[in-house]
Design a protein around this motif. Structure first.
Motif, PDB file in Angstrom:
ATOM      1  N   SER A  10      99.168 226.910 -25.440  1.00 62.97           N
ATOM      2  CA  SER A  10      98.276 227.238 -24.340  1.00 62.97           C
ATOM      3  C   SER A  10      97.715 228.635 -24.623  1.00 62.97           C
ATOM      4  CB  SER A  10      99.108 227.139 -23.068  1.00 62.97           C
ATOM      5  OG  SER A  10      98.440 227.641 -21.973  1.00 62.97           O
ATOM      6  N   GLY A  12      98.748 231.791 -24.220  1.00 58.53           N
ATOM      7  CA  GLY A  12      99.589 232.786 -24.889  1.00 58.53           C
ATOM      8  C   GLY A  12      99.896 232.398 -26.325  1.00 58.53           C
ATOM      9  N   GLU A  31     103.070 221.970 -30.228  1.00 60.19           N
ATOM     10  CA  GLU A  31     102.630 221.688 -28.855  1.00 60.19           C
ATOM     11  C   GLU A  31     103.111 220.309 -28.433  1.00 60.19           C
ATOM     12  OE1 GLU A  31     101.134 223.171 -26.140  1.00 60.19           O
ATOM     13  OE2 GLU A  31     101.425 221.188 -25.250  1.00 60.19           O
ATOM     14  N   ARG A  32     103.725 220.288 -27.269  1.00 55.93           N
ATOM     15  CA  ARG A  32     104.309 219.052 -26.722  1.00 55.93           C
ATOM     16  C   ARG A  32     103.265 217.942 -26.546  1.00 55.93           C
ATOM     17  NH1 ARG A  32     106.410 220.222 -20.840  1.00 55.93           N
ATOM     18  NH2 ARG A  32     104.219 220.733 -20.714  1.00 55.93           N
ATOM     19  N   LYS A  38      96.843 222.649 -18.376  1.00 55.02           N
ATOM     20  CA  LYS A  38      97.687 223.458 -17.506  1.00 55.02           C
ATOM     21  C   LYS A  38      97.070 223.548 -16.114  1.00 55.02           C
ATOM     22  CE  LYS A  38     100.763 226.179 -16.050  1.00 55.02           C
ATOM     23  NZ  LYS A  38     101.010 227.593 -16.213  1.00 55.02           N
ATOM     24  N   GLY A  41      94.104 227.946 -11.489  1.00 53.60           N
ATOM     25  CA  GLY A  41      92.869 228.335 -10.811  1.00 53.60           C
ATOM     26  C   GLY A  41      91.806 228.775 -11.806  1.00 53.60           C
ATOM     27  N   GLY A  42      92.232 229.258 -12.960  1.00 51.19           N
ATOM     28  CA  GLY A  42      91.280 229.597 -14.030  1.00 51.19           C
ATOM     29  C   GLY A  42      90.511 230.893 -13.815  1.00 51.19           C
ATOM     30  N   ALA A  43      91.039 231.843 -13.028  1.00 45.31           N
ATOM     31  CA  ALA A  43      90.373 233.141 -12.873  1.00 45.31           C
ATOM     32  C   ALA A  43      90.830 234.067 -13.997  1.00 45.31           C
ATOM     33  CB  ALA A  43      90.730 233.747 -11.517  1.00 45.31           C
ATOM     34  N   ARG A  96      90.683 225.248 -17.704  1.00 46.67           N
ATOM     35  CA  ARG A  96      91.684 225.378 -18.764  1.00 46.67           C
ATOM     36  C   ARG A  96      91.523 224.303 -19.834  1.00 46.67           C
ATOM     37  NH1 ARG A  96      96.162 228.709 -17.609  1.00 46.67           N
ATOM     38  NH2 ARG A  96      96.828 228.126 -19.706  1.00 46.67           N
ATOM     39  N   LEU A 119     109.607 220.509 -28.450  1.00 48.20           N
ATOM     40  CA  LEU A 119     110.802 221.219 -28.909  1.00 48.20           C
ATOM     41  C   LEU A 119     112.007 220.783 -28.089  1.00 48.20           C
ATOM     42  CD1 LEU A 119     111.759 223.695 -30.765  1.00 48.20           C
ATOM     43  CD2 LEU A 119     111.835 224.934 -28.597  1.00 48.20           C
ATOM     44  N   THR A 157     111.856 225.955 -23.153  1.00 45.12           N
ATOM     45  CA  THR A 157     112.997 225.408 -23.903  1.00 45.12           C
ATOM     46  C   THR A 157     113.556 226.474 -24.845  1.00 45.12           C
ATOM     47  OG1 THR A 157     111.938 223.257 -23.820  1.00 45.12           O
ATOM     48  CG2 THR A 157     113.686 223.505 -25.437  1.00 45.12           C
ATOM     49  N   ASP A 274     104.412 233.089 -19.442  1.00 44.90           N
ATOM     50  CA  ASP A 274     105.277 232.557 -18.375  1.00 44.90           C
ATOM     51  C   ASP A 274     106.717 232.393 -18.844  1.00 44.90           C
ATOM     52  OD1 ASP A 274     102.932 232.437 -16.949  1.00 44.90           O
ATOM     53  OD2 ASP A 274     103.245 230.401 -16.214  1.00 44.90           O
ATOM     54  N   GLY A 286      98.287 235.133 -14.572  1.00 44.35           N
ATOM     55  CA  GLY A 286      99.159 235.057 -15.739  1.00 44.35           C
ATOM     56  C   GLY A 286      98.419 234.851 -17.051  1.00 44.35           C
ATOM     57  N   ILE A 287      97.140 234.469 -16.977  1.00 43.18           N
ATOM     58  CA  ILE A 287      96.417 234.128 -18.221  1.00 43.18           C
ATOM     59  C   ILE A 287      96.280 235.360 -19.118  1.00 43.18           C
ATOM     60  CG2 ILE A 287      94.227 233.305 -19.188  1.00 43.18           C
ATOM     61  CD1 ILE A 287      93.846 231.661 -16.619  1.00 43.18           C
TER      62      ILE A 287
HETATM   63  C1  LIG Z   1      98.095 226.109  -9.764  1.00 44.17           C
HETATM   64  C2  LIG Z   1      98.097 227.386 -10.596  1.00 44.17           C
HETATM   65  C3  LIG Z   1      96.991 228.238 -10.513  1.00 44.17           C
HETATM   66  C4  LIG Z   1      96.943 229.380 -11.335  1.00 44.17           C
HETATM   67  N1  LIG Z   1      95.815 230.159 -11.290  1.00 44.17           N
HETATM   68  C5  LIG Z   1      95.714 231.213 -12.145  1.00 44.17           C
HETATM   69  C6  LIG Z   1      94.507 231.967 -12.195  1.00 44.17           C
HETATM   70  O1  LIG Z   1      93.528 231.664 -11.504  1.00 44.17           O
HETATM   71  N2  LIG Z   1      94.444 233.022 -13.065  1.00 44.17           N
HETATM   72  C7  LIG Z   1      95.503 233.364 -13.859  1.00 44.17           C
HETATM   73  O2  LIG Z   1      95.395 234.347 -14.612  1.00 44.17           O
HETATM   74  N3  LIG Z   1      96.654 232.662 -13.827  1.00 44.17           N
HETATM   75  C8  LIG Z   1      96.775 231.585 -13.010  1.00 44.17           C
HETATM   76  N4  LIG Z   1      97.928 230.844 -13.011  1.00 44.17           N
HETATM   77  C9  LIG Z   1      99.017 231.235 -13.935  1.00 44.17           C
HETATM   78  C10 LIG Z   1      98.691 230.758 -15.354  1.00 44.17           C
HETATM   79  O3  LIG Z   1      98.383 229.378 -15.341  1.00 44.17           O
HETATM   80  C11 LIG Z   1      99.872 230.991 -16.301  1.00 44.17           C
HETATM   81  O4  LIG Z   1     100.394 232.283 -16.081  1.00 44.17           O
HETATM   82  C12 LIG Z   1      99.457 230.865 -17.764  1.00 44.17           C
HETATM   83  O5  LIG Z   1      98.973 229.577 -18.037  1.00 44.17           O
HETATM   84  C13 LIG Z   1     100.650 231.164 -18.688  1.00 44.17           C
HETATM   85  O6  LIG Z   1     100.292 230.883 -19.999  1.00 44.17           O
HETATM   86  P1  LIG Z   1     101.399 230.575 -21.107  1.00 44.17           P
HETATM   87  O7  LIG Z   1     100.655 230.458 -22.397  1.00 44.17           O
HETATM   88  O8  LIG Z   1     102.490 231.564 -21.000  1.00 44.17           O
HETATM   89  O9  LIG Z   1     102.075 229.181 -20.701  1.00 44.17           O
HETATM   90  P2  LIG Z   1     101.478 227.813 -20.191  1.00 44.17           P
HETATM   91  O10 LIG Z   1     100.029 227.918 -19.901  1.00 44.17           O
HETATM   92  O11 LIG Z   1     102.363 227.319 -19.119  1.00 44.17           O
HETATM   93  O12 LIG Z   1     101.622 226.852 -21.455  1.00 44.17           O
HETATM   94  C14 LIG Z   1     102.844 226.454 -21.994  1.00 44.17           C
HETATM   95  C15 LIG Z   1     102.528 225.513 -23.162  1.00 44.17           C
HETATM   96  O13 LIG Z   1     103.731 225.169 -23.809  1.00 44.17           O
HETATM   97  C16 LIG Z   1     103.781 223.766 -23.996  1.00 44.17           C
HETATM   98  N5  LIG Z   1     105.205 223.382 -23.986  1.00 44.17           N
HETATM   99  C17 LIG Z   1     106.061 223.469 -22.959  1.00 44.17           C
HETATM  100  N6  LIG Z   1     107.300 223.041 -23.333  1.00 44.17           N
HETATM  101  C18 LIG Z   1     107.189 222.693 -24.632  1.00 44.17           C
HETATM  102  C19 LIG Z   1     108.114 222.173 -25.577  1.00 44.17           C
HETATM  103  N7  LIG Z   1     109.396 221.922 -25.236  1.00 44.17           N
HETATM  104  N8  LIG Z   1     107.678 221.921 -26.831  1.00 44.17           N
HETATM  105  C20 LIG Z   1     106.394 222.164 -27.188  1.00 44.17           C
HETATM  106  N9  LIG Z   1     105.469 222.655 -26.325  1.00 44.17           N
HETATM  107  C21 LIG Z   1     105.863 222.918 -25.068  1.00 44.17           C
HETATM  108  C22 LIG Z   1     103.006 223.194 -22.806  1.00 44.17           C
HETATM  109  O14 LIG Z   1     102.552 221.873 -23.075  1.00 44.17           O
HETATM  110  C23 LIG Z   1     101.874 224.209 -22.708  1.00 44.17           C
HETATM  111  O15 LIG Z   1     100.801 223.894 -23.548  1.00 44.17           O
HETATM  112  C24 LIG Z   1      98.019 229.703 -12.199  1.00 44.17           C
HETATM  113  C25 LIG Z   1      99.141 228.857 -12.250  1.00 44.17           C
HETATM  114  C26 LIG Z   1      99.180 227.708 -11.466  1.00 44.17           C
HETATM  115  C27 LIG Z   1     100.369 226.808 -11.571  1.00 44.17           C
END
Ligand SMILES: Cc1cc2nc3c(=O)[nH]c(=O)nc-3n(C[C@H](O)[C@H](O)[C@H](O)COP(=O)(O)OP(=O)(O)OC[C@H]3O[C@@H](n4cnc5c(N)ncnc54)[C@H](O)[C@@H]3O)c2cc1C
Length: 410
Positions: A10, A12, A31-32, A38, A41-43, A96, A119, A157, A274, A286-287
């Motif tokens: 995703s 990060g 990637e799973r 994901k 809200g996408g801001a 997203r 994983l 995980t 996250d 969190g993005i």
């Molecule tokens: C409803 C909602 C609204 C939001 N709105 C906003 C917003 O407007 N602006 C903002 O900045 N943030 C927002 N956030 C927060 C934001 O979505 C997250 O903070 C951000 O996506 C975190 O990115 P990440 O790369 O850490 O993890 P994630 O985006 O959660 O991605 C994790 C990735 O790991 C993969 N994965 C998971 N487990 C495994 C595994 N075991 N093996 C292989 N792959 C795996 C998943 O498939 C995914 O692709 C929102 C969150 C939610 C739930």
């Protein structure tokens, strides 16, 4: 040749893989589910587009008007920093499904090897990391790498394999709603936050515009997640004049970590986004933080590929992260505690959004990703305004709570 496994592609994970490839490191991106979108809200702050050189056509909408609405107060104001600049003063709204795919494709085009697989666990030894994953046909495979970046989100995980505890979580639940043009015109450049027990007892509810629809959602803290459906339905009822004729496209829900992990790095492993709990509490943002931590962790690991020990990674990732961003996390956690938890707090918060100093500092901080400095005279002005507002609101609520005086009978 030494290699790094990035788990999760995703925002990060893809920026981490992109950075590692820029630094010439062999990178595997696991990637799973490549079709996963994901819930979000996408801001995104415009700064992300300059920091990582992203094309503007990833942006669905540029929000230039912010709305904050508490049970008794409505305010709307322009997204403007202390040096107003229409080129940079906006909140980018992305989908997203499009944004994440671009980032992942870019990392792959730079040479990251993409594998679709879930994983199951990692095992860290003195000589490297062994990762076990399952492909779509549930066949088990093993990978070896010198270090791992855990970018696998709230239910990480990677973190679980290290024996780390689950973080405290809130849930965010949203509906994407297609609106007729006359309603979409209203939302074209507006993003709105709603405060109140009926829509979000401890966080906030929102409406964010997308390309041809809006995302309307609610946040619910730990212990309230079972009310998420009802809270969203209350929000839609409250906004029936603005969302009324819309067609529901889909519902999405996901957990949001509400506290950063104590440590981000361990022997041969760095957690980002996250998975590390790096979401901002007040906003749920969190993005940007997943992308920023992805880049910082990748740089630290690339620097210490020959010895990615806990001590080396904590020095070059954890310590640098908290040096740069501790005040931001500290301040926003405090703001969450004093702004959303009672009607008195929510009314003060919404009224304070009328304050020109508060607006300026809010957008300076949001756009720069650092808490903007406030001269003491400004701090004094804001404090005086806060005390006066708190007093007026307290009096208003006391008056409203007082039973009506009995009318004497003749
Ligand atoms: C409803 C909602 C609204 C939001 N709105 C906003 C917003 O407007 N602006 C903002 O900045 N943030 C927002 N956030 C927060 C934001 O979505 C997250 O903070 C951000 O996506 C975190 O990115 P990440 O790369 O850490 O993890 P994630 O985006 O959660 O991605 C994790 C990735 O790991 C993969 N994965 C998971 N487990 C495994 C595994 N075991 N093996 C292989 N792959 C795996 C998943 O498939 C995914 O692709 C929102 C969150 C939610 C739930």
């Amino acid at each position: 040749m030494p290699s790094v496994l990035v788990v999760g592609s995703s925002v990060g994970g893809s920026i981490a893989a992109d950075t590692l490839r820029d630094l010439g490191v062999e990178t595997i991106l696991l990637e799973r589910d490549l079709n996963y979108v994901k819930p979000c809200g996408g801001a995104v702050p415009p700064r992300a587009f300059t920091d990582w050189n992203l094309p503007q056509d990833l942006i669905d909408r540029k929000v230039t008007i912010a709305v904050v609405c508490s049970p008794h107060h409505y305010t709307e104001f322009p997204v403007a920093s202390s040096k107003p600049n229409p080129e940079t003063d906006y909140i980018a709204m992305v989908r997203r499904e499009k944004f994440d795919r671009y980032l992942r494709d870019r990392a792959v085009s730079k040479g990251a090897e993409l594998i679709e697989g879930k994983l199951e666990r990692i095992e860290v030894t003195e000589r490297g990391v062994r990762a076990v994953y399952e492909d779509r046909r549930q066949k088990t495979h093993t990978l070896h790498a010198d270090a791992v970046i855990g970018a696998d989100g709230a239910y990480s995980t990677v973190a679980r394999s290290l024996g780390l505890p689950r973080l405290p979580m809130a849930v965010a639940y949203q509906e994407r709603i297609h609106l007729p043009n006359r309603l979409m015109d209203y939302w074209a450049e507006r993003a709105a936050l709603y405060l109140g027990d009926d829509v979000s007892p401890d966080l906030y509810a929102w409406v964010f515009p997308k390309y041809d629809h809006v995302a309307a959602g609610i946040g619910a803290g730990a212990g309230r997640t079972q009310h998420a459906r009802q809270l969203l339905s209350n929000l839609k009822h409250k906004l029936r004049h603005l969302l009324g004729d819309g067609v529901s496209l889909k519902f999405e829900a996901h957990h949001l970590p509400m506290h950063p992990r104590r440590h981000l790095s361990y022997d041969r492993v760095a957690l980002i986004g996250d998975a590390a709990g790096l979401v901002q509490q007040t906003s749920g943002e969190g993005i940007y933080w997943a992308m920023r931590s992805g880049e910082m962790a990748a740089r630290a690991i690339a620097k210490h590929l020959d010895a990615p020990t806990q001590a080396n990674l904590r020095r070059d990732y954890d310590a640098r992260w908290w040096r740069a961003y501790r005040p931001t996390y500290w301040f926003l956690a405090l703001l969450q505690r004093i702004s959303y938890n009672s009607d008195l707090q929510r009314e003060i918060f919404a009224h304070m959004c009328d304050d020109p100093d508060v607006r300026r500092l809010t957008f300076d901080s949001y756009l720069s990703k650092h808490i903007a400095p406030a001269p003491w005279i400004v701090q004094l002005r804001i404090t005086a305004h806060w005390i006066a507002t708190a007093f007026q609101e307290w009096r208003r609520q006391r008056r409203a709570a007082r039973p009506a005086a009995a009318v004497p009978s003749r």
